[in-house]
Design a protein around this motif. Structure first.
Motif, PDB file in Angstrom:
ATOM      1  N   GLU A  86       1.456  -3.698   7.578  1.00  0.00           N
ATOM      2  CA  GLU A  86       1.984  -4.073   6.068  1.00  0.00           C
ATOM      3  C   GLU A  86       1.633  -2.941   5.178  1.00  0.00           C
ATOM      4  N   GLN A  87       0.463  -2.496   5.082  1.00  0.00           N
ATOM      5  CA  GLN A  87       0.263  -1.589   4.115  1.00  0.00           C
ATOM      6  C   GLN A  87       1.056  -0.503   4.229  1.00  0.00           C
ATOM      7  N   LYS A  88       1.387   0.024   5.324  1.00  0.00           N
ATOM      8  CA  LYS A  88       2.311   1.064   5.661  1.00  0.00           C
ATOM      9  C   LYS A  88       3.754   0.930   5.156  1.00  0.00           C
ATOM     10  N   TRP A  89       3.891  -0.346   5.860  1.00  0.00           N
ATOM     11  CA  TRP A  89       5.306  -0.515   5.254  1.00  0.00           C
ATOM     12  C   TRP A  89       5.608  -0.557   3.800  1.00  0.00           C
ATOM     13  N   SER A  90       4.703  -1.321   3.100  1.00  0.00           N
ATOM     14  CA  SER A  90       4.383  -1.390   1.611  1.00  0.00           C
ATOM     15  C   SER A  90       4.603   0.149   1.049  1.00  0.00           C
ATOM     16  N   GLN A  91       3.771   1.160   1.327  1.00  0.00           N
ATOM     17  CA  GLN A  91       3.726   2.415   0.815  1.00  0.00           C
ATOM     18  C   GLN A  91       5.420   2.988   1.061  1.00  0.00           C
TER      19      GLN A  91
END
Length: 108
Positions: A86-91
């Motif tokens: 989720e963090q990587k996708w958001s970035q």
């Protein structure tokens, strides 16, 4: 790519068509959204990215690159173990959104 003790990673390719657009998204991914780091080698536990045509495949001539499917704007990313999906996708979305808002994305 999987390591039960550390997590999971994978490779992602994005064709930005031109080297200029590839460098723009790489800059945004590294410096604006902290998605990963620009590097020639893609072997590391952090997310690493490169524009293949002007880095790892720079020794090939244009015909060889075309035969291999390497466009001038091909971006390869080795998604590392650090951070959640989720963090990587958001970035990633943050950088792409910034690029879409810029004039460079809309140029042909």
């Amino acid at each position: 790519m999987a390591n039960h003790g550390y997590g999971y990673g994978g490779l992602l390719c994005l064709d930005m068509e031109t080297e200029e657009k590839a460098n723009r998204i790489l800059n945004l991914l590294q410096n604006y959204s902290q998605f990963g780091f620009m590097a020639v080698s893609l072997g590391y536990y952090e997310t690493l990215m490169s524009c293949s045509g002007s880095s790892t495949s720079s020794g090939l001539n244009n015909e060889e690159k075309e035969l291999a499917g390497i466009s001038p704007g091909l971006v390869r990313m080795s998604v590392g173990y650090v951070g959640t999906l989720e963090q990587k996708w958001s970035q990633f979305k943050k950088a792409v959104s910034r690029l879409q808002d810029s004039d460079l994305f809309n140029e042909n």
